[in-house]
Scaffold this motif. Sequence first.
Motif, PDB file in Angstrom:
ATOM      1  N   PRO A  78       0.825  -1.218   0.000  1.00 43.41           N
ATOM      2  CA  PRO A  78       0.000   0.000   0.000  1.00 43.41           C
ATOM      3  C   PRO A  78       0.855   1.262   0.000  1.00 43.41           C
ATOM      4  N   GLY A  79       0.462   2.221  -0.826  1.00 40.45           N
ATOM      5  CA  GLY A  79       1.169   3.488  -0.882  1.00 40.45           C
ATOM      6  C   GLY A  79       2.319   3.532  -1.847  1.00 40.45           C
ATOM      7  N   SER A  80       2.684   2.397  -2.425  1.00 37.87           N
ATOM      8  CA  SER A  80       3.812   2.389  -3.362  1.00 37.87           C
ATOM      9  C   SER A  80       3.393   2.968  -4.708  1.00 37.87           C
ATOM     10  N   ALA A  81       4.356   3.589  -5.378  1.00 40.36           N
ATOM     11  CA  ALA A  81       4.090   4.180  -6.690  1.00 40.36           C
ATOM     12  C   ALA A  81       3.974   3.084  -7.739  1.00 40.36           C
ATOM     13  N   PRO A  82       3.219   3.332  -8.790  1.00 35.17           N
ATOM     14  CA  PRO A  82       3.101   2.319  -9.843  1.00 35.17           C
ATOM     15  C   PRO A  82       4.362   2.251 -10.686  1.00 35.17           C
ATOM     16  N   THR A  83       4.585   1.089 -11.297  1.00 35.42           N
ATOM     17  CA  THR A  83       5.621   0.978 -12.306  1.00 35.42           C
ATOM     18  C   THR A  83       5.003   1.357 -13.647  1.00 35.42           C
ATOM     19  N   PHE A  84       5.790   1.961 -14.518  1.00 31.33           N
ATOM     20  CA  PHE A  84       5.250   2.528 -15.753  1.00 31.33           C
ATOM     21  C   PHE A  84       6.038   2.033 -16.952  1.00 31.33           C
ATOM     22  N   THR A  85       5.321   1.541 -17.962  1.00 28.45           N
ATOM     23  CA  THR A  85       5.933   1.096 -19.211  1.00 28.45           C
ATOM     24  C   THR A  85       5.372   1.944 -20.348  1.00 28.45           C
ATOM     25  N   PRO A  86       6.202   2.774 -20.983  1.00 29.67           N
ATOM     26  CA  PRO A  86       5.684   3.676 -22.021  1.00 29.67           C
ATOM     27  C   PRO A  86       5.427   2.952 -23.333  1.00 29.67           C
ATOM     28  N   SER A  87       4.613   3.570 -24.180  1.00 30.19           N
ATOM     29  CA  SER A  87       4.476   3.111 -25.562  1.00 30.19           C
ATOM     30  C   SER A  87       5.767   3.447 -26.304  1.00 30.19           C
ATOM     31  N   ASN A  88       5.976   2.792 -27.445  1.00 34.20           N
ATOM     32  CA  ASN A  88       7.129   3.183 -28.258  1.00 34.20           C
ATOM     33  C   ASN A  88       6.671   4.083 -29.404  1.00 34.20           C
ATOM     34  N   ASP A  89       7.587   4.438 -30.262  1.00 33.25           N
ATOM     35  CA  ASP A  89       7.270   5.405 -31.315  1.00 33.25           C
ATOM     36  C   ASP A  89       6.247   4.878 -32.316  1.00 33.25           C
ATOM     37  N   LYS A  90       6.174   3.565 -32.490  1.00 35.18           N
ATOM     38  CA  LYS A  90       5.276   2.994 -33.488  1.00 35.18           C
ATOM     39  C   LYS A  90       4.029   2.388 -32.851  1.00 35.18           C
ATOM     40  N   MET A  91       4.216   1.460 -31.944  1.00 33.28           N
ATOM     41  CA  MET A  91       3.089   0.744 -31.333  1.00 33.28           C
ATOM     42  C   MET A  91       2.673   1.459 -30.056  1.00 33.28           C
ATOM     43  N   LYS A  92       1.411   1.904 -30.011  1.00 33.86           N
ATOM     44  CA  LYS A  92       0.916   2.672 -28.873  1.00 33.86           C
ATOM     45  C   LYS A  92      -0.103   1.850 -28.097  1.00 33.86           C
ATOM     46  N   PHE A  93       0.030   1.855 -26.763  1.00 34.64           N
ATOM     47  CA  PHE A  93      -0.917   1.132 -25.915  1.00 34.64           C
ATOM     48  C   PHE A  93      -2.278   1.816 -25.968  1.00 34.64           C
ATOM     49  N   ILE A  94      -3.345   1.015 -26.119  1.00 37.49           N
ATOM     50  CA  ILE A  94      -4.701   1.555 -26.172  1.00 37.49           C
ATOM     51  C   ILE A  94      -5.640   0.884 -25.165  1.00 37.49           C
ATOM     52  N   GLY A  95      -5.170  -0.139 -24.452  1.00 39.34           N
ATOM     53  CA  GLY A  95      -6.018  -0.802 -23.464  1.00 39.34           C
ATOM     54  C   GLY A  95      -5.220  -1.753 -22.609  1.00 39.34           C
ATOM     55  N   ALA A  96      -5.710  -2.015 -21.403  1.00 39.80           N
ATOM     56  CA  ALA A  96      -5.042  -2.949 -20.498  1.00 39.80           C
ATOM     57  C   ALA A  96      -6.073  -3.533 -19.549  1.00 39.80           C
ATOM     58  N   SER A  97      -5.902  -4.790 -19.188  1.00 42.74           N
ATOM     59  CA  SER A  97      -6.795  -5.422 -18.219  1.00 42.74           C
ATOM     60  C   SER A  97      -6.026  -6.466 -17.419  1.00 42.74           C
ATOM     61  N   ALA A  98      -6.400  -6.592 -16.148  1.00 41.04           N
ATOM     62  CA  ALA A  98      -5.771  -7.569 -15.264  1.00 41.04           C
ATOM     63  C   ALA A  98      -6.373  -8.937 -15.521  1.00 41.04           C
ATOM     64  N   PHE A  99      -5.557  -9.956 -15.276  1.00 36.51           N
ATOM     65  CA  PHE A  99      -5.986 -11.314 -15.561  1.00 36.51           C
ATOM     66  C   PHE A  99      -5.526 -12.218 -14.434  1.00 36.51           C
ATOM     67  N   LYS A 100      -5.934 -13.472 -14.482  1.00 33.82           N
ATOM     68  CA  LYS A 100      -5.544 -14.418 -13.451  1.00 33.82           C
ATOM     69  C   LYS A 100      -4.105 -14.878 -13.656  1.00 33.82           C
ATOM     70  N   ALA A 101      -3.585 -15.599 -12.665  1.00 28.32           N
ATOM     71  CA  ALA A 101      -2.240 -16.172 -12.726  1.00 28.32           C
ATOM     72  C   ALA A 101      -1.179 -15.100 -12.926  1.00 28.32           C
ATOM     73  N   GLY A 102      -1.462 -13.874 -12.432  1.00 34.89           N
ATOM     74  CA  GLY A 102      -0.493 -12.796 -12.523  1.00 34.89           C
ATOM     75  C   GLY A 102      -0.306 -12.240 -13.915  1.00 34.89           C
ATOM     76  N   LYS A 103      -1.218 -12.548 -14.828  1.00 34.85           N
ATOM     77  CA  LYS A 103      -1.079 -12.116 -16.208  1.00 34.85           C
ATOM     78  C   LYS A 103      -1.817 -10.798 -16.451  1.00 34.85           C
ATOM     79  N   ILE A 104      -1.353 -10.094 -17.482  1.00 35.94           N
ATOM     80  CA  ILE A 104      -1.957  -8.838 -17.908  1.00 35.94           C
ATOM     81  C   ILE A 104      -2.172  -8.902 -19.414  1.00 35.94           C
ATOM     82  N   LEU A 105      -3.342  -8.462 -19.843  1.00 38.47           N
ATOM     83  CA  LEU A 105      -3.621  -8.328 -21.271  1.00 38.47           C
ATOM     84  C   LEU A 105      -3.490  -6.860 -21.649  1.00 38.47           C
ATOM     85  N   VAL A 106      -2.741  -6.563 -22.699  1.00 42.93           N
ATOM     86  CA  VAL A 106      -2.627  -5.198 -23.193  1.00 42.93           C
ATOM     87  C   VAL A 106      -2.931  -5.190 -24.684  1.00 42.93           C
TER      88      VAL A 106
END
Length: 667
Positions: free
Chosen positions: A71-99
């Motif tokens: 609790p209280g810790s800052a988030p880790t941040f992963t930027p988009s790159n020059d070509k491929m831009k992030f447009i969505g993200a969702s949490a998943f089971k087993a520690g996985k993330i869909l982006v």
Amino acid sequence: MKLLKSMAFAFAAISITWGANAQIPVEDLGRYPAMSSLDMSPDGKFLVGLMTPPGNDGTDRGVAVWDLTKPGSAPTFTPSNDKMKFIGASAFKAGKILVRANQAWTGAMYGCIEGKSTGATKTFIQKTYMTDIKMKKFDEPFEPVKTGNGILETCAKVSDVGGIVADLPLDDTRVVVSRVSKEWEFTEYLVYDLKKDSYKLIFRENATDSLGLIDTRTGELLTKQRLDNLADGEYYFTTLIVNDAGEFEEHSQLTWTSSKRNTIDVVGKDETSGKYYVVTDQFSDKSALYMYDAKAKKFDDQPLFAHPDFSVTGISLGRKPNNFNKLLAVFYDAADEEVYYVDEDLYAIHEGLKSAFPGKTITIREYTEDFSKVLFITGSTVDTATYYLLRDRKVPELIGASRPWILPQDIGPTELVYYNARDGMKIPAFLAKPPGWKNGDGPVPTVIMPHGGPWARDYAQSSGGGDTWVHFFTSRGYAVLKPQYRGSRGWGHSLWLAGDNEWGQKMQDDKDDGAAWLVQEGIADPNKLVMMGYSYGGFAAFAATVRENSPYQCAIAGAGVANLERVGALWSNDRIQRAIQGHTVTGMDPIENTDKANIPILIFHGDRDVRVPLFHSTDFYNKVKDKVDAELVVVKDMPHSNPWWPENFNTSFNAIDDFLDNRCFSN
């Protein structure tokens, strides 16, 4: 948490009148939200969402991950790159993330999806990746099968049908995914093992059969839908349900036709009774929730849930071990999506949060099995969407707001209203007035803004902080009416079907009648009326430009359909959608009536729009430019639908600002 709290802006309350409200700058409307798409893992260990990096002006964004075990810790941040831009993200089971991410792409599409048959098509590639909270490695488990055929692989790459279909919440490692089949023509569905990286095919669509309901306990297919085109020219859509012998049986009680278009949506199965939950409007104008006995092939006599004024849209079944398959809630569409909670715990939490945040819409996004963590969103049509985490049912912790720089006093609130069309049909609409405006203040410039689709509907968008276009106009002193004209879906079966083959005719009358109603109510200035819309709404703006005796002083068309003859036969890249909707797209064709153009028009259209190709706008512009004051703005790298980039919004908003200030009311 601390980082996000420090990013929020604090503003003093300002008392203003409707005539002195501050115009929200275009850059503030067009920039990326400070945060969006927040989601929590089922075990409550982490949050994930999109966020603009600290110190950024809203032109970039990336994926942020919060470790909820600290609790209280800052988030880790992963930027988009020059070509491929992030447009969505969702949490998943087993520690996985869909982006999800996209990038601009130009190439030959050979007529697949909505691309050109010859030459190059300017469009976007969208991809879905699976990663973990470290976000060091991005896998593509939904990639199409390699065929060795360059044309098919290009089509598959651009189509991007892959993704999670069912997450099988009781299974730690298996999910149901979709991807393009080897032949590319159809979609296939497989059980995918996250640890073993292995697939098992459960269903492949074909020319007649498509996916229905999946058993979220086992991953097996429970229902499928069959399309038949019989000799009478009618399309029949029949639901097949698996029986005790494992065979699929047709159910005539769950059949609908392309002309009548009854809603029949099998949304779940009750494991205790064996009956199916079905949302249908077969027995009433508004959809209701019924139980259907597949063995007896019979609906229950009475609905399980029905609303007298609004349609049921779906249900929520338990996904945790202690409530799996239990009916938790029923959803129905009023001004916004409303939830009727059946589960006592969720009801109590929801009611408690409503008391804690009076006047706000509360949306419960995710929760842990014991409700020790609940992610929820607050908002209203004038308050930006704000994310909170409720720990142990105690004090909510602020995570952050999506657009903290947008001030409530600069936005006109939105309300659901009704008016009568000239033939007596009751038309729902959303009305937003300039901030601070009250009865007796006098009429104001007004925008009539029909939605796209047209088989769609608007929402007040209370949980999301309202509509950016409404914010743009109301902060500039305009009232906005969003008519839910005949042909709109979600307001009842009769209103929906009443729009068939009435493009530019009765559908257009409904919009004009809304303008007349606002003038009669003393809200709209009859000498300052604007028709503005996007997609189908752009068609409505084209139609307003050429209809005689137009009540509008000008029109603004965004990516509009101008040529009904060319669009009808090519309607949608979905074969079923073409079957049921293509034949309804007839009426007054704007491109055939350009000689009647009589009001100024601004046209804006993205150069990467494959849904409504640019020729619709260029052809219309070329035919009216010598008859009326007309302007065409081609927006660089803009697709038809969101996600738009900030520069897409800025170009569009600036063009509209200039047009309204200098050209719309010049006469």
